[in-house]
Write a protein that holds these residues in place. Structure first.
Motif, PDB file in Angstrom:
ATOM      1  N   ASP A  61       0.304  32.228 -16.468  1.00  0.00           N
ATOM      2  CA  ASP A  61      -0.209  31.294 -15.622  1.00  0.00           C
ATOM      3  C   ASP A  61      -0.199  31.783 -14.080  1.00  0.00           C
ATOM      4  O   ASP A  61      -1.190  31.581 -13.508  1.00  0.00           O
ATOM      5  CB  ASP A  61       0.950  30.026 -15.655  1.00  0.00           C
ATOM      6  N   VAL A  62       0.543  32.616 -13.701  1.00  0.00           N
ATOM      7  CA  VAL A  62       0.646  33.100 -12.362  1.00  0.00           C
ATOM      8  C   VAL A  62      -0.633  34.107 -12.329  1.00  0.00           C
ATOM      9  O   VAL A  62      -1.185  33.972 -11.209  1.00  0.00           O
ATOM     10  CB  VAL A  62       1.874  33.717 -12.183  1.00  0.00           C
ATOM     11  N   GLY A  63      -0.829  35.019 -13.299  1.00  0.00           N
ATOM     12  CA  GLY A  63      -1.955  35.852 -13.192  1.00  0.00           C
ATOM     13  C   GLY A  63      -3.211  35.124 -12.998  1.00  0.00           C
ATOM     14  O   GLY A  63      -4.133  35.400 -12.276  1.00  0.00           O
ATOM     15  N   LEU A  64      -3.347  34.190 -14.013  1.00  0.00           N
ATOM     16  CA  LEU A  64      -4.429  33.584 -14.207  1.00  0.00           C
ATOM     17  C   LEU A  64      -5.022  32.564 -12.840  1.00  0.00           C
ATOM     18  O   LEU A  64      -6.022  32.898 -12.152  1.00  0.00           O
ATOM     19  CB  LEU A  64      -4.829  32.602 -15.280  1.00  0.00           C
ATOM     20  N   CYS A  65      -4.000  32.043 -12.321  1.00  0.00           N
ATOM     21  CA  CYS A  65      -4.132  31.212 -11.088  1.00  0.00           C
ATOM     22  C   CYS A  65      -4.341  31.851  -9.952  1.00  0.00           C
ATOM     23  O   CYS A  65      -4.994  31.872  -8.935  1.00  0.00           O
ATOM     24  CB  CYS A  65      -3.030  30.212 -10.822  1.00  0.00           C
ATOM     25  N   LEU A  66      -3.576  33.105  -9.783  1.00  0.00           N
ATOM     26  CA  LEU A  66      -3.578  34.033  -8.792  1.00  0.00           C
ATOM     27  C   LEU A  66      -5.257  34.624  -8.630  1.00  0.00           C
ATOM     28  O   LEU A  66      -5.719  35.167  -7.582  1.00  0.00           O
ATOM     29  CB  LEU A  66      -2.472  35.264  -8.712  1.00  0.00           C
ATOM     30  N   ALA A  67      -5.479  35.064  -9.597  1.00  0.00           N
ATOM     31  CA  ALA A  67      -6.891  35.636  -9.817  1.00  0.00           C
ATOM     32  C   ALA A  67      -8.049  34.920  -9.256  1.00  0.00           C
ATOM     33  O   ALA A  67      -8.880  35.011  -8.652  1.00  0.00           O
ATOM     34  CB  ALA A  67      -6.964  36.193 -11.144  1.00  0.00           C
ATOM     35  N   VAL A  68      -7.848  33.292  -9.689  1.00  0.00           N
ATOM     36  CA  VAL A  68      -8.982  32.404  -9.374  1.00  0.00           C
ATOM     37  C   VAL A  68      -8.726  32.178  -7.802  1.00  0.00           C
ATOM     38  O   VAL A  68      -9.767  31.948  -7.325  1.00  0.00           O
ATOM     39  CB  VAL A  68      -8.601  31.267 -10.291  1.00  0.00           C
ATOM     40  N   LEU A  69      -7.584  31.958  -7.284  1.00  0.00           N
ATOM     41  CA  LEU A  69      -7.353  31.641  -5.969  1.00  0.00           C
ATOM     42  C   LEU A  69      -8.027  32.781  -5.331  1.00  0.00           C
ATOM     43  O   LEU A  69      -8.573  32.734  -4.165  1.00  0.00           O
ATOM     44  CB  LEU A  69      -5.994  31.489  -5.749  1.00  0.00           C
ATOM     45  N   ALA A  70      -7.641  34.206  -5.446  1.00  0.00           N
ATOM     46  CA  ALA A  70      -8.015  35.303  -4.697  1.00  0.00           C
ATOM     47  C   ALA A  70      -9.566  35.161  -4.549  1.00  0.00           C
ATOM     48  O   ALA A  70     -10.275  35.446  -3.417  1.00  0.00           O
ATOM     49  CB  ALA A  70      -7.754  36.721  -5.304  1.00  0.00           C
ATOM     50  N   LEU A  71     -10.254  34.992  -5.722  1.00  0.00           N
ATOM     51  CA  LEU A  71     -11.811  34.789  -5.831  1.00  0.00           C
ATOM     52  C   LEU A  71     -12.417  33.854  -4.882  1.00  0.00           C
ATOM     53  O   LEU A  71     -13.301  33.785  -4.209  1.00  0.00           O
ATOM     54  CB  LEU A  71     -12.264  34.773  -7.338  1.00  0.00           C
ATOM     55  N   ALA A  72     -11.825  32.604  -5.336  1.00  0.00           N
ATOM     56  CA  ALA A  72     -12.024  31.438  -4.596  1.00  0.00           C
ATOM     57  C   ALA A  72     -11.971  31.280  -2.931  1.00  0.00           C
ATOM     58  O   ALA A  72     -12.839  30.893  -2.168  1.00  0.00           O
ATOM     59  CB  ALA A  72     -11.241  30.043  -5.082  1.00  0.00           C
ATOM     60  N   LEU A  73     -10.755  32.051  -2.557  1.00  0.00           N
ATOM     61  CA  LEU A  73     -10.727  32.174  -1.061  1.00  0.00           C
ATOM     62  C   LEU A  73     -11.702  33.096  -0.318  1.00  0.00           C
ATOM     63  O   LEU A  73     -11.949  33.093   0.607  1.00  0.00           O
ATOM     64  CB  LEU A  73      -9.088  32.833  -0.999  1.00  0.00           C
ATOM     65  N   ALA A  74     -12.005  34.259  -1.039  1.00  0.00           N
ATOM     66  CA  ALA A  74     -12.854  35.185  -0.659  1.00  0.00           C
ATOM     67  C   ALA A  74     -14.281  34.525  -0.447  1.00  0.00           C
ATOM     68  O   ALA A  74     -14.958  34.916   0.551  1.00  0.00           O
ATOM     69  CB  ALA A  74     -12.981  36.491  -1.562  1.00  0.00           C
ATOM     70  N   VAL A  75     -14.498  33.776  -1.609  1.00  0.00           N
ATOM     71  CA  VAL A  75     -16.013  32.968  -1.393  1.00  0.00           C
ATOM     72  C   VAL A  75     -15.705  32.044  -0.158  1.00  0.00           C
ATOM     73  O   VAL A  75     -16.729  32.001   0.656  1.00  0.00           O
ATOM     74  CB  VAL A  75     -16.373  32.258  -2.689  1.00  0.00           C
ATOM     75  N   CYS A  76     -14.964  31.428  -0.098  1.00  0.00           N
ATOM     76  CA  CYS A  76     -14.762  30.356   1.082  1.00  0.00           C
ATOM     77  C   CYS A  76     -14.478  30.996   2.208  1.00  0.00           C
ATOM     78  O   CYS A  76     -15.207  30.511   3.286  1.00  0.00           O
ATOM     79  CB  CYS A  76     -13.493  29.373   0.615  1.00  0.00           C
ATOM     80  N   LEU A  77     -13.919  31.998   2.534  1.00  0.00           N
ATOM     81  CA  LEU A  77     -13.973  32.832   3.762  1.00  0.00           C
ATOM     82  C   LEU A  77     -15.316  33.263   4.011  1.00  0.00           C
ATOM     83  O   LEU A  77     -15.517  33.367   5.390  1.00  0.00           O
ATOM     84  CB  LEU A  77     -12.860  33.892   3.703  1.00  0.00           C
ATOM     85  N   GLY A  78     -15.849  33.953   3.048  1.00  0.00           N
ATOM     86  CA  GLY A  78     -17.308  34.147   3.094  1.00  0.00           C
ATOM     87  C   GLY A  78     -18.337  33.303   3.931  1.00  0.00           C
ATOM     88  O   GLY A  78     -19.218  33.466   4.774  1.00  0.00           O
ATOM     89  N   TYR A  79     -18.074  31.938   3.518  1.00  0.00           N
ATOM     90  CA  TYR A  79     -18.725  30.676   3.866  1.00  0.00           C
ATOM     91  C   TYR A  79     -18.049  30.000   5.173  1.00  0.00           C
ATOM     92  O   TYR A  79     -18.265  29.022   5.560  1.00  0.00           O
ATOM     93  CB  TYR A  79     -19.195  29.599   2.868  1.00  0.00           C
ATOM     94  N   GLY A  80     -17.300  30.788   5.916  1.00  0.00           N
ATOM     95  CA  GLY A  80     -16.413  30.243   7.047  1.00  0.00           C
ATOM     96  C   GLY A  80     -17.361  29.853   8.101  1.00  0.00           C
ATOM     97  O   GLY A  80     -17.146  28.394   8.782  1.00  0.00           O
ATOM     98  N   ARG A  81     -18.125  30.775   8.675  1.00  0.00           N
ATOM     99  CA  ARG A  81     -19.111  29.963   9.873  1.00  0.00           C
ATOM    100  C   ARG A  81     -19.896  28.832   9.269  1.00  0.00           C
ATOM    101  O   ARG A  81     -20.147  27.902  10.127  1.00  0.00           O
ATOM    102  CB  ARG A  81     -19.959  31.209  10.336  1.00  0.00           C
ATOM    103  N   THR A  82     -20.289  29.057   8.109  1.00  0.00           N
ATOM    104  CA  THR A  82     -21.210  27.868   7.544  1.00  0.00           C
ATOM    105  C   THR A  82     -20.468  26.427   7.556  1.00  0.00           C
ATOM    106  O   THR A  82     -20.774  25.514   7.957  1.00  0.00           O
ATOM    107  CB  THR A  82     -21.882  28.323   5.983  1.00  0.00           C
TER     108      THR A  82
END
Length: 353
Positions: A214-235
């Motif tokens: 559970d930790v590995g799956l959720c951490l991987a999804v969190l890292a990917l989602a956070l990277a995408v959201c930070l990429g849209y930060g200015r937007t």
């Protein structure tokens, strides 16, 4: 011959803000690491921070531990994955809340506004009570399928109704009510008393079944989602001025909204499938983070993640120890803290109008 005196160059507000942000992030990481270390020592077994560190170091090949296999197992197999999953879930829910509040321009939006939590609950209940899947589909798998199905329904309804931000929220409310009713119907008609108690505990949020998968799956999804959201930060910063203003800046509003809604919904689905429905984290913590670092998403999202992680680590620690040996669902603890904060947000929103 004269020499010109050089005066020190004034630091720009942007660089000063970057320094404050870096200091804040460093402090947040330190608080999170300390919180995890201390949380590992709280419980019936008499363990210290040094004991917990020796177990982690031993497992990573950095040394040996003198603890018994039983006490080593308590740290590595029980407390550490549970504490880390609490941190990951808290961080993910807070990030989703920050994105949803900016994207929908609604200070009361949270990760569950799209009906993801209700859909996950229905999927989990169908597996637990009705045995759908024949053992091939776990409770977490059923919850994830239900969450994704609910979000797909919300997208369909919102497009049929016009696709505006308000329609997305209304479609989410409709899906939430629908899947909540389905969950109640299945529980009331097909579950016995013992199964009902287990279902209720899961619906209120629980990290008691956490494991390293559970930790590995959720951490991987969190890292990917956070990277995408930070990429849209200015937007996301531009969305604070409204969709029309964002469109005049050349932003593809509909596409951006669809991408971010999908990312936050999938992250929420992964978290809920592992830990159940833990409320108020995504509603309250982004507001606390804005009070600390302002509305800029380049700093807001990481600080929200750290604040949510620290908060849920301590909420879960309280949930598993306050009535020891009985355990309280962690969603109960977050709600007891979140409801007063929710009322305060409502009051501040009323005063701003």
């Amino acid at each position: 011959m004269t020499t010109a005196l050089r005066t020190p160059r004034a630091r720009s507000p942007r660089s000063a803000g970057a320094v404050r942000g870096a200091i804040g992030l460093g402090a947040g990481v330190a608080v999170l690491v300390t919180s995890v270390a201390v949380a590992l020592t709280i419980g019936p077994a008499d363990l210290g921070v040094g004991d917990a560190w020796s177990v982690v170091a031993s497992r990573l090949g950095w040394g040996t531990t003198e603890l018994t296999p039983l006490r080593e197992g308590i740290v590595w197999n029980l407390r550490l994955p549970r504490t880390l999953l609490a941190a990951v879930c808290g961080a993910g829910l807070a990030v989703c809340g920050a994105v949803m509040q900016s994207l929908l321009r609604n200070p009361l939006a949270d990760p569950f506004v799209l009906g993801v939590s209700s859909g996950a609950s229905t999927g989990a209940v169908v597996v637990i009570v009705l045995g759908v899947g024949g053992g091939a589909l776990s409770v977490s798998g059923g919850a994830f399928v239900g969450a994704v199905g609910s979000f797909a329904l919300v997208l369909l309804l919102s497009q049929v109704l016009g696709g505006t931000t308000d329609r997305v929220v209304l479609a989410g409310v409709a899906a939430m009510q629908l899947f909540s009713a389905l969950t109640s119907f299945v529980v009331m008609t097909a579950a016995d008393a013992e199964t009902t108690r287990g279902v209720l505990f899961w619906l209120l949020g629980s990290l008691s079944g956490a494991d390293w998968a559970d930790v590995g799956l959720c951490l991987a999804v969190l890292a990917l989602a956070l990277a995408v959201c930070l990429g849209y930060g200015r937007t996301l910063d531009a969305f604070a001025f409204g969709q029309d203003a964002a469109a005049t800046l050349g932003i593809a509003v509909a596409r951006t909204r669809l991408v971010l809604l999908c990312v936050t919904a999938l992250l929420t689905a992964a978290l809920v499938s592992s830990a159940g429905a833990i409320g108020f984290v995504g509603l309250v913590l982004p507001h606390a983070a804005r009070a600390l670092v302002g509305p800029g998403h380049a700093r807001l999202l990481p600080v929200s993640a750290l604040a949510g992680a620290v908060f849920l680590v301590w909420a879960d620690t309280l949930a598993r120890t306050v009535l020891d040996p009985q355990e309280v669902p962690v969603g109960v603890v977050t709600s007891l803290v979140g409801v007063p904060a929710f009322v305060l947000i409502l009051y501040r929103t009323r005063r701003m109008r």
